[in-house]
Design a protein around this motif. Structure first.
Motif, PDB file in Angstrom:
ATOM      1  N   ASP A 157     -12.261   3.064  -5.334  1.00 39.85           N
ATOM      2  CA  ASP A 157     -11.567   3.120  -4.042  1.00 39.85           C
ATOM      3  C   ASP A 157     -10.624   1.930  -3.915  1.00 39.85           C
ATOM      4  OD1 ASP A 157     -11.189   4.128  -1.313  1.00 39.85           O
ATOM      5  OD2 ASP A 157     -12.340   2.365  -0.675  1.00 39.85           O
ATOM      6  N   LEU A 158     -11.127   0.753  -4.297  1.00 39.30           N
ATOM      7  CA  LEU A 158     -10.296  -0.456  -4.239  1.00 39.30           C
ATOM      8  C   LEU A 158      -9.098  -0.339  -5.177  1.00 39.30           C
ATOM      9  CD1 LEU A 158      -9.895  -3.355  -3.222  1.00 39.30           C
ATOM     10  CD2 LEU A 158     -11.437  -4.132  -5.055  1.00 39.30           C
ATOM     11  N   ARG A 159      -9.351   0.144  -6.376  1.00 39.33           N
ATOM     12  CA  ARG A 159      -8.254   0.267  -7.346  1.00 39.33           C
ATOM     13  C   ARG A 159      -7.189   1.250  -6.840  1.00 39.33           C
ATOM     14  NH1 ARG A 159      -8.691   1.761 -13.824  1.00 39.33           N
ATOM     15  NH2 ARG A 159      -6.559   2.547 -14.021  1.00 39.33           N
ATOM     16  N   ALA A 160      -7.623   2.377  -6.302  1.00 40.31           N
ATOM     17  CA  ALA A 160      -6.671   3.376  -5.810  1.00 40.31           C
ATOM     18  C   ALA A 160      -5.856   2.812  -4.655  1.00 40.31           C
ATOM     19  CB  ALA A 160      -7.420   4.645  -5.401  1.00 40.31           C
ATOM     20  N   LYS A 161      -6.522   2.070  -3.768  1.00 35.60           N
ATOM     21  CA  LYS A 161      -5.775   1.465  -2.652  1.00 35.60           C
ATOM     22  C   LYS A 161      -4.756   0.450  -3.171  1.00 35.60           C
ATOM     23  CE  LYS A 161      -9.444   2.032   0.807  1.00 35.60           C
ATOM     24  NZ  LYS A 161     -10.695   1.406   1.290  1.00 35.60           N
ATOM     25  N   ARG A 162      -5.170  -0.373  -4.141  1.00 37.45           N
ATOM     26  CA  ARG A 162      -4.249  -1.382  -4.683  1.00 37.45           C
ATOM     27  C   ARG A 162      -3.056  -0.730  -5.389  1.00 37.45           C
ATOM     28  NH1 ARG A 162      -6.394  -6.789  -5.655  1.00 37.45           N
ATOM     29  NH2 ARG A 162      -5.257  -6.817  -7.635  1.00 37.45           N
ATOM     30  N   LEU A 208      -7.162   8.827  -5.026  1.00 45.05           N
ATOM     31  CA  LEU A 208      -7.904   8.760  -6.287  1.00 45.05           C
ATOM     32  C   LEU A 208      -7.564   9.914  -7.228  1.00 45.05           C
ATOM     33  CD1 LEU A 208     -10.099   7.436  -8.043  1.00 45.05           C
ATOM     34  CD2 LEU A 208     -11.771   8.896  -6.888  1.00 45.05           C
ATOM     35  N   TRP A 209      -7.446  11.133  -6.669  1.00 44.69           N
ATOM     36  CA  TRP A 209      -7.197  12.280  -7.565  1.00 44.69           C
ATOM     37  C   TRP A 209      -5.914  12.077  -8.361  1.00 44.69           C
ATOM     38  CZ3 TRP A 209      -2.880  15.454  -7.216  1.00 44.69           C
ATOM     39  CH2 TRP A 209      -2.135  15.387  -6.017  1.00 44.69           C
ATOM     40  N   ARG A 210      -4.912  11.507  -7.687  1.00 43.30           N
ATOM     41  CA  ARG A 210      -3.625  11.330  -8.348  1.00 43.30           C
ATOM     42  C   ARG A 210      -3.670  10.155  -9.329  1.00 43.30           C
ATOM     43  NH1 ARG A 210       1.349  12.033  -4.500  1.00 43.30           N
ATOM     44  NH2 ARG A 210       1.994  13.895  -5.642  1.00 43.30           N
ATOM     45  N   LEU A 211      -4.396   9.108  -8.948  1.00 44.46           N
ATOM     46  CA  LEU A 211      -4.587   7.984  -9.875  1.00 44.46           C
ATOM     47  C   LEU A 211      -5.247   8.472 -11.173  1.00 44.46           C
ATOM     48  CD1 LEU A 211      -5.050   5.111 -10.945  1.00 44.46           C
ATOM     49  CD2 LEU A 211      -6.911   4.858  -9.305  1.00 44.46           C
ATOM     50  N   LEU A 212      -6.321   9.227 -11.027  1.00 42.08           N
ATOM     51  CA  LEU A 212      -7.027   9.709 -12.222  1.00 42.08           C
ATOM     52  C   LEU A 212      -6.135  10.632 -13.049  1.00 42.08           C
ATOM     53  CD1 LEU A 212     -10.555  10.474 -10.719  1.00 42.08           C
ATOM     54  CD2 LEU A 212      -9.915   8.521 -12.141  1.00 42.08           C
ATOM     55  N   ALA A 213      -5.393  11.475 -12.339  1.00 44.24           N
ATOM     56  CA  ALA A 213      -4.548  12.444 -13.046  1.00 44.24           C
ATOM     57  C   ALA A 213      -3.324  11.790 -13.675  1.00 44.24           C
ATOM     58  CB  ALA A 213      -4.123  13.567 -12.102  1.00 44.24           C
ATOM     59  N   GLN A 261     -13.393  16.193  -3.126  1.00 45.16           N
ATOM     60  CA  GLN A 261     -12.110  16.866  -3.313  1.00 45.16           C
ATOM     61  C   GLN A 261     -11.255  16.136  -4.361  1.00 45.16           C
ATOM     62  OE1 GLN A 261      -9.644  16.693   0.223  1.00 45.16           O
ATOM     63  NE2 GLN A 261     -10.419  14.670   0.787  1.00 45.16           N
ATOM     64  N   HIS A 262     -11.348  14.811  -4.384  1.00 48.92           N
ATOM     65  CA  HIS A 262     -10.564  14.055  -5.371  1.00 48.92           C
ATOM     66  C   HIS A 262     -10.953  14.442  -6.793  1.00 48.92           C
ATOM     67  CE1 HIS A 262      -8.557  11.181  -2.641  1.00 48.92           C
ATOM     68  NE2 HIS A 262      -9.628  11.337  -1.895  1.00 48.92           N
ATOM     69  N   LEU A 263     -12.238  14.660  -6.999  1.00 45.58           N
ATOM     70  CA  LEU A 263     -12.720  14.952  -8.350  1.00 45.58           C
ATOM     71  C   LEU A 263     -12.348  16.366  -8.762  1.00 45.58           C
ATOM     72  CD1 LEU A 263     -16.010  13.105  -7.622  1.00 45.58           C
ATOM     73  CD2 LEU A 263     -14.238  12.328  -9.221  1.00 45.58           C
ATOM     74  N   PRO A 307      -3.864   6.432   0.082  1.00 45.73           N
ATOM     75  CA  PRO A 307      -4.479   5.703  -1.029  1.00 45.73           C
ATOM     76  C   PRO A 307      -5.997   5.567  -0.850  1.00 45.73           C
ATOM     77  CG  PRO A 307      -2.539   4.538  -0.208  1.00 45.73           C
ATOM     78  CD  PRO A 307      -2.842   5.633   0.773  1.00 45.73           C
ATOM     79  N   GLY A 308      -6.729   5.616  -1.959  1.00 47.68           N
ATOM     80  CA  GLY A 308      -8.173   5.415  -1.905  1.00 47.68           C
ATOM     81  C   GLY A 308      -8.948   6.628  -2.382  1.00 47.68           C
ATOM     82  N   ALA A 309     -10.283   6.491  -2.347  1.00 45.88           N
ATOM     83  CA  ALA A 309     -11.184   7.525  -2.848  1.00 45.88           C
ATOM     84  C   ALA A 309     -11.721   8.423  -1.744  1.00 45.88           C
ATOM     85  CB  ALA A 309     -12.352   6.864  -3.590  1.00 45.88           C
ATOM     86  N   GLY A 310     -11.237   8.229  -0.512  1.00 47.77           N
ATOM     87  CA  GLY A 310     -11.698   9.072   0.594  1.00 47.77           C
ATOM     88  C   GLY A 310     -13.038   8.657   1.165  1.00 47.77           C
ATOM     89  N   THR A 311     -13.563   7.542   0.688  1.00 49.54           N
ATOM     90  CA  THR A 311     -14.935   7.159   1.012  1.00 49.54           C
ATOM     91  C   THR A 311     -15.041   6.172   2.165  1.00 49.54           C
ATOM     92  OG1 THR A 311     -14.627   5.616  -0.827  1.00 49.54           O
ATOM     93  CG2 THR A 311     -15.946   7.587  -1.255  1.00 49.54           C
ATOM     94  N   GLU A 312     -13.928   5.855   2.814  1.00 45.49           N
ATOM     95  CA  GLU A 312     -13.989   4.831   3.864  1.00 45.49           C
ATOM     96  C   GLU A 312     -14.303   5.428   5.233  1.00 45.49           C
ATOM     97  OE1 GLU A 312     -10.803   1.986   3.871  1.00 45.49           O
ATOM     98  OE2 GLU A 312     -11.421   1.104   5.770  1.00 45.49           O
ATOM     99  N   MET A 313     -15.399   4.945   5.812  1.00 43.17           N
ATOM    100  CA  MET A 313     -15.836   5.386   7.134  1.00 43.17           C
ATOM    101  C   MET A 313     -15.194   4.473   8.175  1.00 43.17           C
ATOM    102  SD  MET A 313     -19.833   5.969   8.278  1.00 43.17           S
ATOM    103  CE  MET A 313     -20.367   6.967   6.886  1.00 43.17           C
TER     104      MET A 313
END
Lengths: 425, 425
Positions: free
Chosen positions: B122-127, B132-137, B362-364, B408-414
């Motif tokens: 999540d931190l990496r995707a935000k930075r 996340l889905w697009r970062l991984l892809a 969904q990101h995965l 940006p991020g993994a969607g995990t932030e509440m």
């Protein structure tokens, strides 16, 4: 009416990594530890129930937190009624639907339930004035199957089949108990073979093991094939051809690695290959077992529950079943697995390389012999020679055999002074 | 140079048991909860990494204690170097030899590692300013396989085979990303089918699901056959013949029960039978799959790790793979399992019945579509319609499809306010 009035926990850790006792290919520096549980009552008889989860250091605090999460299930309960229905108690703990999500039936929460269940058995055995093995062996077949949850087992073992096994063993119980008291139960020793020991120490400890009367030793392998060949050569030379030498890879290999490695070790005469790969990999173990036959495959110290053991047996993936008493959910699930093994005709040689495990597992193997399998053929209890001095009733091992404990309880009680001295801060 | 300076945890619990949202045959009264983790840095960019383990209430405190046990591995680390080698980080966490004893690779400790790993992603995707889905892809096939631990997998999937799968999918990435942005990813809904809802609510919610554009719904079954037949009759009548209806037994049955029950439900046209028995029982699922064919068997939300999934695939024990993103060890192990599924040609339909799971999984699935499997055939993401309002980037589901998150991020932030309001005391 007496009640359970407190659940006390202790984070106990012994600095075994300093001497490399317990070192293997996956666990280079374990600190043998116990997430320890005491159940107190207001019965006024001074008796407590003690149980623990064996861990190897870091995370023992998390395991203790899991013990604490069981407080609501235990504190306040009527002692007599609880101890009279330990099958029901097991079911309540394992099937708490919210706690179950954290496994299910595996890992930290399941092991915590195991410690609590075993502490209840310890209390019951003390109240009845019997060592656990003898208490269990005095139960009727019907009382024993009432302790077992057959959910997920019925495609391999039904309640009726379990009853048949227990009824068939019943007539011989008294004779086997006599045999056990007179001759003890076979042991093997892992003491010589830790991976962190140098060749000189290995040779000396092999010599001592044979002199002490052991007929099987076990060596850790799996990190370096050349070193394994050298160490096995030393062990075989020192022990001679008649001592059984087992090897233990502690999950180090993939399926292909295991098969290749065992081809290289085969000439040394291997009593069994233990934990060749992931403890979850039933199909992998089955493939290895077919390839390395007739060398027996042994596994189980990291098998999470009875459903895993059921599959290992169904798939012919093991021929030595190495139950770890504190990884599955206590005495009750140990009994379920002993019954499964009896159904499939596979010997149980429990894992005991840890602190307090020797003290605990002997009760289960002795119960197995007297009331379930009825045999000591190919059955041995692992023995390691450290940390016994911390227990109220340390094991009595002479000439390579465990002699039955006579003191009431499950063998799980640690000395108060040891708990105090080794409490982790 | 920026460092990770703190690991903060929160025990967040939503009182869902009051409305019976989420109720099924094994989980009558879940309180959807999150053992929640935040990683703080001194980078001065205001970015944090967030991750969580989904639980259903009691024991969430133990799960939080397990998150805390990872502090020593994370706090003090160089942010850039850590995020540049998340394969190495995963390996360090999962193979901490002392923590490993508490699983291994299963249960509370493994799930805690998963939350930490996902918080790092999540931190990496935000930075990097990407979802996340697009970062991984956007990673190369080589970078992707470097994230995966192939230990215990090589008898089914080698690093080279994984590379081949990823390379074959590479040319189509851009086109599929365009498709995804335009048309979204298929969803199915579990909202109508919770076991605690009465018949009127079931019918109403089925009607709404169809009106909302869903082409598949799922009903909880397994507690009472007569009631299941009645509820399936209602659902089929309301939905008509063209809507797919899956059923979910949540591990309620033994092998024989599952086979008999599904014979009785077969006439209703069943899209899949989910979790018919113990999630550990590979051989049991294989037996059920053979007996209930052509009804597909779906499972995985309680499968502990990649070794279990490997076996389910090897044994033909499932034909719908229902990975739970927060049960296995984070993004990296999710990728390992997506690759295994691709090797065996089995669709992944991730479990998302929980709090925050829809946002995370969904990101995965979108990464899977763009860069791994290259297909949406028979692939759907579960959808449940509650608790999305507590997340910074809630899912966007329209006409039965998930639309790709852009934040940006993994969607995990509440939301901080939700964490504060629902912190368990």
């Amino acid at each position: 009416m007496a009640r359970i009035i407190a659940l006390q926990t202790h984070d106990v850790r012994f600095p075994t990594s300093m001497t490399l006792d317990g070192s293997d290919a996956m666990n280079p520096d374990p600190d043998y530890s116990a997430a320890y549980l005491r159940l107190l009552t207001d019965a006024g008889d001074g008796l407590e129930g003690h149980g623990f989860v064996f861990t190897i250091g870091r995370g023992n605090d998390v395991q203790v937190a899991a013990l604490r999460a069981l407080e609501g299930h235990l504190v306040g309960r009527d002692v007599e009624r609880t101890l009279a229905d330990l099958g029901g108690m097991w079911h309540e703990l394992v099937h708490d639907s919210q706690l179950r999500w954290l496994g299910p039936e595996k890992g930290i929460m399941h092991m915590a339930i195991g410690a609590a269940v075993t502490a209840l058995w310890d209390l019951r055995a003390k109240r009845e004035g019997k060592p656990l093995w003898r208490l269990l062996a005095s139960l009727t077949p019907e009382e024993i199957v009432d302790l077992v949850d057959f959910r997920y087992l019925t495609d391999a073992l039904t309640r009726d089949e379990a009853l048949e096994i227990l009824r068939a063993a019943r007539p011989g119980r008294a004779e086997r108990e006599k045999q056990l008291l007179a001759r003890g139960f076979p042991a093997y020793t892992t003491t010589p073979g830790w991976l962190g020991y140098d060749d000189g120490k290995l040779a000396r400890l092999c010599r001592e093991a044979v002199a002490d009367g052991f007929t099987q030793i076990k060596l850790k392998v799996g990190a370096d094939l050349e070193a394994d060949i050298r160490r096995l050569g030393i062990a075989r030379e020192v022990c001679g051809p008649d001592i059984r030498i087992a090897v233990d890879a502690n999950q180090r290999w993939d399926v292909g690695d295991a098969i290749r490695w065992m081809e290289a070790l085969r000439p040394f005469g291997i009593a069994w290959i233990e934990e060749p790969t992931s403890p979850d990999d039933v199909l992998g173990h089955a493939a290895i077992a077919r390839a390395v036959a007739p060398i027996p495959v042994a596994t189980g110290e990291h098998a999470a529950n009875r459903v895993l053991f059921k599959q290992f047996l169904q798939a012919g993936a093991l021929s030595v079943l190495q139950l770890d008493a504190t990884r599955v959910a206590g005495v009750n699930e140990n009994i379920a697995i002993l019954l499964l093994a009896a159904k499939f005709g596979v010997p149980v040689c429990p894992h005991a390389g840890g602190v307090g495990l020797c003290e605990a597992v002997q009760h289960l193997s002795m119960f197995d012999y007297v009331a379930v399998s009825g045999s000591t053929d190919n059955r041995m209890i692992e023995y390691v020679d450290h940390l016994h001095e911390h227990f109220v009733t340390p094991v009595e091992v002479h000439k390579g055999r465990y002699f039955p404990p006579g003191a009431p309880g499950a063998g799980t009680e640690m000395l108060a002074a040891s708990i105090a001295e080794y409490t982790h801060v």
